[in-house]
Motif scaffolding. Structure first.
Motif, PDB file in Angstrom:
ATOM      1  N   PHE A   7       0.815  -1.224   0.000  1.00 31.39           N
ATOM      2  CA  PHE A   7       0.000   0.000   0.000  1.00 31.39           C
ATOM      3  C   PHE A   7       0.844   1.267   0.000  1.00 31.39           C
ATOM      4  N   ASN A   8       2.141   1.146   0.178  1.00 31.36           N
ATOM      5  CA  ASN A   8       3.007   2.313   0.249  1.00 31.36           C
ATOM      6  C   ASN A   8       2.951   3.163  -1.035  1.00 31.36           C
ATOM      7  N   PRO A   9       3.063   2.597  -2.228  1.00 25.46           N
ATOM      8  CA  PRO A   9       2.965   3.436  -3.438  1.00 25.46           C
ATOM      9  C   PRO A   9       1.586   4.092  -3.585  1.00 25.46           C
ATOM     10  N   LEU A  10       0.558   3.380  -3.184  1.00 21.15           N
ATOM     11  CA  LEU A  10      -0.792   3.930  -3.273  1.00 21.15           C
ATOM     12  C   LEU A  10      -0.958   5.134  -2.359  1.00 21.15           C
ATOM     13  N   LEU A  11      -0.439   5.045  -1.151  1.00 21.36           N
ATOM     14  CA  LEU A  11      -0.527   6.162  -0.217  1.00 21.36           C
ATOM     15  C   LEU A  11       0.228   7.379  -0.748  1.00 21.36           C
ATOM     16  N   GLY A  12       1.360   7.136  -1.374  1.00 19.95           N
ATOM     17  CA  GLY A  12       2.124   8.245  -1.959  1.00 19.95           C
ATOM     18  C   GLY A  12       1.354   8.935  -3.071  1.00 19.95           C
ATOM     19  N   ARG A  13       0.673   8.140  -3.907  1.00 16.71           N
ATOM     20  CA  ARG A  13      -0.117   8.729  -4.997  1.00 16.71           C
ATOM     21  C   ARG A  13      -1.302   9.521  -4.467  1.00 16.71           C
ATOM     22  N   VAL A  14      -1.966   8.994  -3.452  1.00 14.60           N
ATOM     23  CA  VAL A  14      -3.113   9.705  -2.864  1.00 14.60           C
ATOM     24  C   VAL A  14      -2.652  11.012  -2.236  1.00 14.60           C
ATOM     25  N   SER A  15      -1.549  10.983  -1.555  1.00 17.32           N
ATOM     26  CA  SER A  15      -1.008  12.186  -0.929  1.00 17.32           C
ATOM     27  C   SER A  15      -0.624  13.214  -1.993  1.00 17.32           C
ATOM     28  N   ALA A  16       0.023  12.771  -3.054  1.00 15.07           N
ATOM     29  CA  ALA A  16       0.418  13.689  -4.135  1.00 15.07           C
ATOM     30  C   ALA A  16      -0.808  14.234  -4.851  1.00 15.07           C
TER      31      ALA A  16
END
Length: 68
Positions: A7-16
């Motif tokens: 889920f780490n890449p997904l969280l980064g995309r949501v934050s961006a």
């Protein structure tokens, strides 16, 4: 060492996405504000122009000589 959390890449995309969305909204608001200010200035110029014109009655009194 990179995280193995899927889920780490997904969280980064949501934050961006939230930051980019807010920046885009701010840009759109600034563009709209600039356009509205330009329209307001133009409208005030037109109003000042019409206010500086003589009234129709004054123009007709001078332009049309009285008949005798």
């Amino acid at each position: 060492m990179p995280s193995l959390n899927p889920f780490n890449p997904l969280l980064g995309r949501v934050s961006a996405w939230s930051v980019e969305s807010q920046l885009g909204a701010r840009r759109n608001a600034m563009i709209a504000s600039t356009a509205l200010a330009a329209r307001r200035a133009e409208r005030e110029d037109v109003d000042a122009f019409f206010a500086s014109l003589k009234s129709r009655e004054q123009v007709l009194q001078v332009a049309v000589a009285p008949r005798r």
